[in-house]
Every structure is written in structure tokens, then in C-alpha cells.
Design a protein around this motif. Structure first.
Motif, PDB file in Angstrom:
ATOM      1  N   ILE A  75       0.807  -1.213   0.000  1.00 55.91           N
ATOM      2  CA  ILE A  75       0.000   0.000   0.000  1.00 55.91           C
ATOM      3  C   ILE A  75       0.846   1.271   0.000  1.00 55.91           C
ATOM      4  CG2 ILE A  75      -0.266   0.032   2.524  1.00 55.91           C
ATOM      5  CD1 ILE A  75      -2.896   1.024  -0.141  1.00 55.91           C
ATOM      6  N   ASP A  76       2.005   1.246   0.664  1.00 59.80           N
ATOM      7  CA  ASP A  76       2.855   2.438   0.678  1.00 59.80           C
ATOM      8  C   ASP A  76       3.316   2.800  -0.734  1.00 59.80           C
ATOM      9  OD1 ASP A  76       3.069   1.326   3.541  1.00 59.80           O
ATOM     10  OD2 ASP A  76       4.087   3.252   3.715  1.00 59.80           O
ATOM     11  N   ARG A  77       3.745   1.799  -1.476  1.00 69.91           N
ATOM     12  CA  ARG A  77       4.206   2.048  -2.843  1.00 69.91           C
ATOM     13  C   ARG A  77       3.060   2.551  -3.714  1.00 69.91           C
ATOM     14  NH1 ARG A  77       3.502  -0.826  -7.202  1.00 69.91           N
ATOM     15  NH2 ARG A  77       2.999  -2.760  -6.099  1.00 69.91           N
ATOM     16  N   ILE A  78       1.900   1.928  -3.602  1.00 70.92           N
ATOM     17  CA  ILE A  78       0.769   2.299  -4.453  1.00 70.92           C
ATOM     18  C   ILE A  78       0.288   3.711  -4.157  1.00 70.92           C
ATOM     19  CG2 ILE A  78      -1.647   1.765  -4.986  1.00 70.92           C
ATOM     20  CD1 ILE A  78      -0.881  -1.213  -4.515  1.00 70.92           C
ATOM     21  N   VAL A  79       0.199   4.063  -2.865  1.00 68.56           N
ATOM     22  CA  VAL A  79      -0.221   5.420  -2.510  1.00 68.56           C
ATOM     23  C   VAL A  79       0.802   6.437  -3.010  1.00 68.56           C
ATOM     24  CG1 VAL A  79      -0.582   7.010  -0.572  1.00 68.56           C
ATOM     25  CG2 VAL A  79      -1.666   4.759  -0.558  1.00 68.56           C
ATOM     26  N   GLY A  80       2.082   6.107  -2.911  1.00 67.59           N
ATOM     27  CA  GLY A  80       3.117   6.983  -3.457  1.00 67.59           C
ATOM     28  C   GLY A  80       2.946   7.198  -4.943  1.00 67.59           C
ATOM     29  N   GLU A  81       2.597   6.147  -5.673  1.00 69.78           N
ATOM     30  CA  GLU A  81       2.380   6.262  -7.114  1.00 69.78           C
ATOM     31  C   GLU A  81       1.158   7.127  -7.429  1.00 69.78           C
ATOM     32  OE1 GLU A  81       4.265   1.864  -8.243  1.00 69.78           O
ATOM     33  OE2 GLU A  81       2.091   2.203  -8.316  1.00 69.78           O
ATOM     34  N   ILE A  82       0.108   6.995  -6.617  1.00 76.78           N
ATOM     35  CA  ILE A  82      -1.095   7.801  -6.824  1.00 76.78           C
ATOM     36  C   ILE A  82      -0.783   9.279  -6.618  1.00 76.78           C
ATOM     37  CG2 ILE A  82      -3.362   8.354  -5.837  1.00 76.78           C
ATOM     38  CD1 ILE A  82      -3.668   5.326  -5.281  1.00 76.78           C
ATOM     39  N   ILE A  83      -0.028   9.590  -5.595  1.00 76.02           N
ATOM     40  CA  ILE A  83       0.332  10.983  -5.326  1.00 76.02           C
ATOM     41  C   ILE A  83       1.165  11.550  -6.478  1.00 76.02           C
ATOM     42  CG2 ILE A  83       1.655  12.499  -3.796  1.00 76.02           C
ATOM     43  CD1 ILE A  83       0.788  10.563  -1.507  1.00 76.02           C
ATOM     44  N   GLU A  84       2.116  10.764  -6.976  1.00 82.06           N
ATOM     45  CA  GLU A  84       2.921  11.205  -8.121  1.00 82.06           C
ATOM     46  C   GLU A  84       2.036  11.441  -9.347  1.00 82.06           C
ATOM     47  OE1 GLU A  84       6.027   8.425  -8.831  1.00 82.06           O
ATOM     48  OE2 GLU A  84       7.055   8.824  -6.936  1.00 82.06           O
ATOM     49  N   MET A  85       1.030  10.585  -9.532  1.00 83.27           N
ATOM     50  CA  MET A  85       0.133  10.716 -10.673  1.00 83.27           C
ATOM     51  C   MET A  85      -0.642  12.031 -10.607  1.00 83.27           C
ATOM     52  SD  MET A  85      -3.066   8.252 -11.687  1.00 83.27           S
ATOM     53  CE  MET A  85      -1.995   6.834 -11.898  1.00 83.27           C
ATOM     54  N   PHE A  86      -1.151  12.344  -9.422  1.00 84.21           N
ATOM     55  CA  PHE A  86      -1.925  13.575  -9.289  1.00 84.21           C
ATOM     56  C   PHE A  86      -1.028  14.807  -9.322  1.00 84.21           C
ATOM     57  CE2 PHE A  86      -5.390  10.865  -8.573  1.00 84.21           C
ATOM     58  CZ  PHE A  86      -6.534  11.625  -8.770  1.00 84.21           C
ATOM     59  N   ASP A  87       0.186  14.657  -8.844  1.00 92.10           N
ATOM     60  CA  ASP A  87       1.130  15.766  -8.913  1.00 92.10           C
ATOM     61  C   ASP A  87       1.524  16.060 -10.356  1.00 92.10           C
ATOM     62  OD1 ASP A  87       2.745  17.780  -7.919  1.00 92.10           O
ATOM     63  OD2 ASP A  87       4.456  16.457  -7.590  1.00 92.10           O
ATOM     64  N   SER A  88       1.452  15.049 -11.220  1.00 88.02           N
ATOM     65  CA  SER A  88       1.879  15.208 -12.615  1.00 88.02           C
ATOM     66  C   SER A  88       0.810  15.822 -13.510  1.00 88.02           C
ATOM     67  CB  SER A  88       2.300  13.850 -13.199  1.00 88.02           C
ATOM     68  OG  SER A  88       1.173  13.003 -13.372  1.00 88.02           O
ATOM     69  N   ILE A  89      -0.417  15.992 -13.008  1.00 87.77           N
ATOM     70  CA  ILE A  89      -1.471  16.603 -13.818  1.00 87.77           C
ATOM     71  C   ILE A  89      -1.051  18.023 -14.198  1.00 87.77           C
ATOM     72  CG2 ILE A  89      -3.858  17.448 -13.797  1.00 87.77           C
ATOM     73  CD1 ILE A  89      -4.552  15.143 -11.928  1.00 87.77           C
ATOM     74  N   ASN A  90      -1.210  18.378 -15.471  1.00 86.31           N
ATOM     75  CA  ASN A  90      -0.831  19.715 -15.933  1.00 86.31           C
ATOM     76  C   ASN A  90      -1.590  20.792 -15.157  1.00 86.31           C
ATOM     77  OD1 ASN A  90       0.926  18.724 -17.886  1.00 86.31           O
ATOM     78  ND2 ASN A  90      -0.672  18.634 -19.452  1.00 86.31           N
ATOM     79  N   ARG A  91      -0.846  21.838 -14.769  1.00 85.42           N
ATOM     80  CA  ARG A  91      -1.416  22.906 -13.946  1.00 85.42           C
ATOM     81  C   ARG A  91      -1.288  24.256 -14.633  1.00 85.42           C
ATOM     82  NH1 ARG A  91      -0.876  20.676  -8.825  1.00 85.42           N
ATOM     83  NH2 ARG A  91      -1.123  18.426  -9.127  1.00 85.42           N
TER      84      ARG A  91
END
Length: 256
Positions: A178-194
Motif C-alpha cells: 500500500i505504501d508504494r501504491i499510494v506513493g504512485e497515486i500521489i505522483e500521478m496527481f502531482d503530474s497533472i498539468n497545472r
């Protein structure tokens, strides 16, 4: 004066204290309920009022109102938006919502729109859906008002187990790695164009709140806010308080 508590802390209190009795099993979190998303958005309003004197003064002067569960547009370019903020329509009766100095009423124009999402279980499947939701939300909001600020608030669960009320009572989901997966989710949302404060079709800001919440009745009051990695750290643009601070500055500069 009481110390301000931000929405990432208050949603943990909500999960520890609230029950949605309209759904089976009376668990704190139910994926078909919008009550937790509504609470998260109201806390976000309070955080903006705390962060910005300009926003607070405009709200006190009845120049800004907020509304929940607001339908923007029609047909294929419509979105049922969790939160909108803007100037009140002339025909609207402004009325305060409890102790909050910003009144709850329909706006004449949308200055800010926010969508609150969560990933509490089945993270691998849900993360792409939530990413698409946030991107579509920003596209539709900017179609209706290109100057509007768009904000996504994502709650992610780090608990190793989760009792989903959509499953049988004894069918508890185990979250492996779960730690790895949550880290990946955060990176995914951080990568959304702003937009980074500019007027554009991109999302303006996203804040991620990481919690440890099992939904198990035995742990009904043991939900915790996760602040250590993989949760965002202070200064990260998806760190909740960093996100709130930027949204408050951009709102004040653009509309006040």
C-alpha cells in the motif's frame, strides 16, 4: 483565539465521529455517499477564509458566497460540482451557514470550483478513474468560465485493510504494497498539468490528504492523518496546506 485546524485534520475528525445512517452497516465511509466530500469542501472554504484576509473581508461584506452540490452547464458539458464560490446573484437571499462568515447561496458567476474525490480501496482501479474525473472537471469548468479557478481535493487511504460496505460483511480487502501504491497515486496527481496561476484550461490546484482508515467497526474511532512519506511533504504542491495557500493567493489576485 482558537488555533485554526485545516481541512486535512478535520476530515479525520469527521471519519472518527460521523456515521451515515442512511446506508447499511453504519460505517463512517460509504463510497455512494457524498457526505464526506461535502465536509471536505466546507473545510476548504474555512481554510480559504483563514488564509486570506481579502477573501474573508469580501465574504463578510456579502460579496462572496459558496454553494455545494451545484450543477454547472447542461448536457455533455455539465458537471455536478461539489463546491462553487462566487458573487451572489441579485435575487439570492444571503444567509450565513452557522459560524462560517461566507454565506451559502447560489453564485451569479463561478470564481472557484472544487471537486472532492477519494480512493479508499481498490486503488489500482480507482486511481485512473479519479485522474480522469479531475481532468474532465477542469475542462468543463473552464469551458463555462475560462477565468474560474479549479481545485481538486483527493483523500487517499493508506490502511492495510478496508471494510467496504459494498461487499459482504466478512469480505475484508487487504491492501498489499500500500505504501508504494499510494506513493504512485500521489505522483500521478502531482503530474497533472497545472495553470500555475495563469488563466488556462489546466487544473489550477490539487491537494492530497492521506489517511489511515480501515472502516472496520472495531477501529471506528482510530482513523489517523498520515504526514510521513509517502504522504506529501510541506512545500510539495499537492501538500494540502501548500495547495490551500496557493489557491487563496490566486483567488485574491484574480477576483479581489
Amino acid at each position: 483565539m482558537l488555533e485554526h485546524r485545516y481541512g486535512n485534520e478535520r476530515i479525520v475528525d469527521w471519519l472518527n465521529e460521523e456515521r451515515d445512517w442512511s446506508y447499511p452497516r453504519n460505517v463512517p465511509y460509504h463510497p455512494r455517499s457524498d457526505s464526506h466530500g461535502g465536509a471536505q469542501c466546507r473545510y476548504f472554504v474555512d481554510d480559504l477564509l483563514y488564509e486570506s484576509d481579502a477573501i474573508r473581508e469580501a465574504a463578510i461584506a456579502d460579496k462572496l458566497v459558496y454553494q455545494e452540490d451545484y450543477q454547472v452547464g447542461e448536457g455533455g458539458l455539465s458537471w455536478n460540482t461539489d463546491l462553487v464560490i462566487g458573487p451572489p446573484a441579485d435575487s439570492v437571499q444571503v444567509k450565513l451557514d452557522g459560524d462560517r462568515v461566507m454565506a451559502k447561496a447560489d453564485p451569479a458567476e463561478i470564481y472557484l470550483a472544487a471537486d472532492a474525490k477519494s480512493i479508499m480501496t481498490e486503488h489500482q482501479k480507482a486511481r485512473r478513474n479519479r485522474q480522469r474525473d479531475i481532468n474532465s472537471f477542469a475542462d468543463i469548468m473552464h469551458h463555462h468560465n475560462e477565468r474560474a479557478l479549479t481545485a481538486g481535493i483527493l483523500m487517499v487511504n493508506l490502511a492495510a485493510q478496508f471494510d467496504s460496505p459494498l461487499r459482504d460483511p466478512d469480505d475484508i480487502t487487504d491492501h498489499y504494497h500500500i505504501d508504494r501504491i499510494v506513493g504512485e497515486i500521489i505522483e500521478m496527481f502531482d503530474s497533472i498539468n497545472r495553470s500555475e496561476g495563469d488563466i488556462s484550461a489546466n487544473l489550477d490546484g490539487a491537494g492530497v490528504v492521506v489517511v489511515n482508515h480501515t472502516n472496520l467497526i472495531a477501529d471506528v474511532d482510530k482513523t489517523e492523518l498520515v504526514t510521513d512519506p509517502p504522504a506529501p511533504q510541506e512545500g510539495d504542491r499537492v501538500h494540502y496546506q501548500t495547495f490551500v495557500s496557493k489557491m487563496a493567493v490566486w483567488f485574491s489576485e484574480r477576483f479581489i
